[in-house]
Design a protein around this motif. Structure first.
Motif, PDB file in Angstrom:
ATOM      1  N   THR A  66     -69.926  62.329 109.360  1.00  0.00           N
ATOM      2  CA  THR A  66     -70.902  63.088 109.078  1.00  0.00           C
ATOM      3  C   THR A  66     -71.594  63.371 110.945  1.00  0.00           C
ATOM      4  N   PRO A  67     -72.669  64.324 110.645  1.00  0.00           N
ATOM      5  CA  PRO A  67     -72.284  64.968 111.633  1.00  0.00           C
ATOM      6  C   PRO A  67     -72.845  64.375 112.504  1.00  0.00           C
ATOM      7  N   ASP A  68     -72.874  63.090 112.831  1.00  0.00           N
ATOM      8  CA  ASP A  68     -72.448  62.728 114.427  1.00  0.00           C
ATOM      9  C   ASP A  68     -71.290  62.053 115.033  1.00  0.00           C
ATOM     10  N   GLY A  69     -69.839  63.020 114.242  1.00  0.00           N
ATOM     11  CA  GLY A  69     -69.218  62.309 114.461  1.00  0.00           C
ATOM     12  C   GLY A  69     -68.520  60.736 113.648  1.00  0.00           C
ATOM     13  N   ARG A  70     -69.281  60.344 113.178  1.00  0.00           N
ATOM     14  CA  ARG A  70     -69.049  58.738 111.827  1.00  0.00           C
ATOM     15  C   ARG A  70     -68.232  59.132 111.328  1.00  0.00           C
ATOM     16  N   GLU A  71     -66.969  58.545 110.792  1.00  0.00           N
ATOM     17  CA  GLU A  71     -66.292  58.370 109.284  1.00  0.00           C
ATOM     18  C   GLU A  71     -66.778  57.275 108.444  1.00  0.00           C
ATOM     19  N   VAL A  72     -67.494  57.360 107.287  1.00  0.00           N
ATOM     20  CA  VAL A  72     -67.907  56.394 106.265  1.00  0.00           C
ATOM     21  C   VAL A  72     -66.798  56.945 105.243  1.00  0.00           C
ATOM     22  N   THR A  73     -66.332  55.267 104.982  1.00  0.00           N
ATOM     23  CA  THR A  73     -65.508  55.669 103.602  1.00  0.00           C
ATOM     24  C   THR A  73     -65.984  54.676 102.501  1.00  0.00           C
ATOM     25  N   VAL A  74     -66.270  55.381 101.095  1.00  0.00           N
ATOM     26  CA  VAL A  74     -67.177  54.487 100.343  1.00  0.00           C
ATOM     27  C   VAL A  74     -66.356  55.144  98.906  1.00  0.00           C
ATOM     28  N   PRO A  75     -66.421  53.820  98.239  1.00  0.00           N
ATOM     29  CA  PRO A  75     -66.433  52.920  98.638  1.00  0.00           C
ATOM     30  C   PRO A  75     -65.225  51.719  98.801  1.00  0.00           C
ATOM     31  N   SER A  76     -66.435  50.888 100.063  1.00  0.00           N
ATOM     32  CA  SER A  76     -65.410  49.312 100.670  1.00  0.00           C
ATOM     33  C   SER A  76     -65.958  48.726 100.823  1.00  0.00           C
ATOM     34  N   ALA A  77     -65.384  47.425 101.075  1.00  0.00           N
ATOM     35  CA  ALA A  77     -65.770  46.300 101.680  1.00  0.00           C
ATOM     36  C   ALA A  77     -66.604  46.675 102.324  1.00  0.00           C
ATOM     37  N   GLU A  78     -65.790  46.951 103.839  1.00  0.00           N
ATOM     38  CA  GLU A  78     -66.560  47.855 105.084  1.00  0.00           C
ATOM     39  C   GLU A  78     -68.363  48.069 105.133  1.00  0.00           C
ATOM     40  N   ASN A  79     -67.943  49.202 104.708  1.00  0.00           N
ATOM     41  CA  ASN A  79     -69.537  49.979 103.893  1.00  0.00           C
ATOM     42  C   ASN A  79     -70.806  49.164 103.238  1.00  0.00           C
ATOM     43  N   GLU A  80     -70.402  48.327 102.243  1.00  0.00           N
ATOM     44  CA  GLU A  80     -70.614  46.876 101.824  1.00  0.00           C
ATOM     45  C   GLU A  80     -71.465  46.203 102.373  1.00  0.00           C
ATOM     46  N   ALA A  81     -70.715  45.434 103.240  1.00  0.00           N
ATOM     47  CA  ALA A  81     -70.698  44.284 103.634  1.00  0.00           C
ATOM     48  C   ALA A  81     -72.026  45.331 105.251  1.00  0.00           C
ATOM     49  N   ALA A  82     -72.137  45.946 105.550  1.00  0.00           N
ATOM     50  CA  ALA A  82     -72.840  46.755 106.721  1.00  0.00           C
ATOM     51  C   ALA A  82     -74.200  47.145 105.856  1.00  0.00           C
ATOM     52  N   HIS A  83     -74.473  47.652 104.681  1.00  0.00           N
ATOM     53  CA  HIS A  83     -75.898  47.396 104.527  1.00  0.00           C
ATOM     54  C   HIS A  83     -76.183  46.105 103.215  1.00  0.00           C
ATOM     55  N   ARG A  84     -75.912  44.957 103.645  1.00  0.00           N
ATOM     56  CA  ARG A  84     -76.633  43.650 102.856  1.00  0.00           C
ATOM     57  C   ARG A  84     -77.121  42.577 104.037  1.00  0.00           C
ATOM     58  N   ARG A  85     -77.102  41.724 103.454  1.00  0.00           N
ATOM     59  CA  ARG A  85     -78.225  40.763 104.107  1.00  0.00           C
ATOM     60  C   ARG A  85     -77.810  39.439 102.894  1.00  0.00           C
ATOM     61  N   ASP A  86     -77.423  38.725 104.154  1.00  0.00           N
ATOM     62  CA  ASP A  86     -77.067  37.450 102.938  1.00  0.00           C
ATOM     63  C   ASP A  86     -77.480  35.908 103.843  1.00  0.00           C
ATOM     64  N   ASN A  87     -77.786  35.279 102.935  1.00  0.00           N
ATOM     65  CA  ASN A  87     -78.169  33.733 102.769  1.00  0.00           C
ATOM     66  C   ASN A  87     -80.296  34.258 103.210  1.00  0.00           C
ATOM     67  N   LEU A  88     -80.429  34.982 102.609  1.00  0.00           N
ATOM     68  CA  LEU A  88     -82.004  35.240 102.780  1.00  0.00           C
ATOM     69  C   LEU A  88     -82.803  33.798 102.524  1.00  0.00           C
ATOM     70  N   ALA A  89     -84.101  34.130 102.988  1.00  0.00           N
ATOM     71  CA  ALA A  89     -85.084  32.546 102.631  1.00  0.00           C
ATOM     72  C   ALA A  89     -85.591  33.003 101.886  1.00  0.00           C
ATOM     73  N   LEU A  90     -84.509  32.423 100.355  1.00  0.00           N
ATOM     74  CA  LEU A  90     -85.287  32.728  99.359  1.00  0.00           C
ATOM     75  C   LEU A  90     -84.511  32.110  98.399  1.00  0.00           C
TER      76      LEU A  90
END
Length: 250
Positions: A66-90
């Motif tokens: 990415t332009p800010d110097g980060r590296e993103v690997t997709v698909p990957s379990a780490e990337n999916e975990a960083a963009h999900r919310r668990d145990n929602l109050a539903l």
């Protein structure tokens, strides 16, 4: 002649059309698998993996810089975990999938339903020069109001017609040259401190600013920014979700 001795009775037109269809099928396969780099494998509403994943397999992991110097690997379990919310109050209202779930607590505080938000990066969105795009208009001499009403100093009314705050500043997107948020300071009887209101959810009237999505008792709960004069992408999600969720829940 080459066309007679080499190809004989071979149909070149048939070769051309079949070559096109094979290329088109390969293109569809490539585009579909590239589209599956995020959000897959598919899951059920309870978080378990869906038994029906579709006809296309997941692509092999690919790392993007990415332009800010980060590296993103997709698909990957780490990337999916960083963009999900668990145990929602539903909780479910039916056994089958596809039915809406109902909140079990305060949906605006829990961030579910219309008040839901996505766990984006907790860093500001940057412009092409590496500086935060969005910030207060105060102190920026290059920007001024060229048309319309100046909302600064106006009272802010809630959906129950209470004066809950006064507008103190506008937060602008310098790259887009438009107002993204109004900065308001709460009246003592409705809380303390400053909050941001998305510009798309306010109506600037001749003598006041109307925020029709929130009851006066809800303004004190608007998420605040961590750093003065700067808002992160995660904070933008939470602020916008609070106001949009208030349309139904407030």
């Amino acid at each position: 002649m080459v066309g007679v001795t080499f190809f004989g009775n071979f149909d070149l037109a048939s070769l051309a059309i079949w070559g096109f269809w094979l290329f088109f099928a390969a293109l569809v396969y490539y585009l579909q698998t590239e589209n599956m780099r995020e959000g897959y494998p598919l899951e059920m509403e309870d978080g378990s993996e869906s038994p029906n994943q579709g006809p296309f397999p997941l692509p092999k992991p690919k790392t993007f810089k990415t332009p800010d110097g980060r590296e993103v690997t997709v698909p990957s379990a780490e990337n999916e975990a960083a963009h999900r919310r668990d145990n929602l109050a539903l909780e479910k209202v039916a056994v089958g999938e596809g039915f809406p779930q109902v909140p079990t607590g305060d949906p605006m505080v829990d961030g579910v339903g219309p008040a839901s938000w996505t766990p984006r990066q907790d860093v500001p969105e940057m412009n092409a020069h590496g500086h935060p795009k969005i910030g207060p208009m105060a102190g920026k001499d290059d920007f001024f109001i060229s048309a319309g009403r100046d909302p600064r100093g106006m009272p802010v009314l809630s959906k129950d017609d209470q004066v809950v705050a006064h507008c103190t500043d506008m937060w602008i997107d310098e790259a887009e040259q438009e107002v993204r948020y109004l900065e308001i300071e709460l009246e003592p009887e409705h809380g303390s401190g400053k909050r941001l209101v998305p510009m798309t959810l306010v109506r600037v009237q001749p003598r006041w600013i109307m925020v029709a999505s929130l009851h006066s008792s809800r303004f004190d709960g608007v998420p605040q920014v961590r750093t003065a004069g700067q808002i992160t992408k995660l904070e933008e999600e939470k602020v916008s979700a609070w106001y949009t969720g208030g349309t139904l829940y407030s």
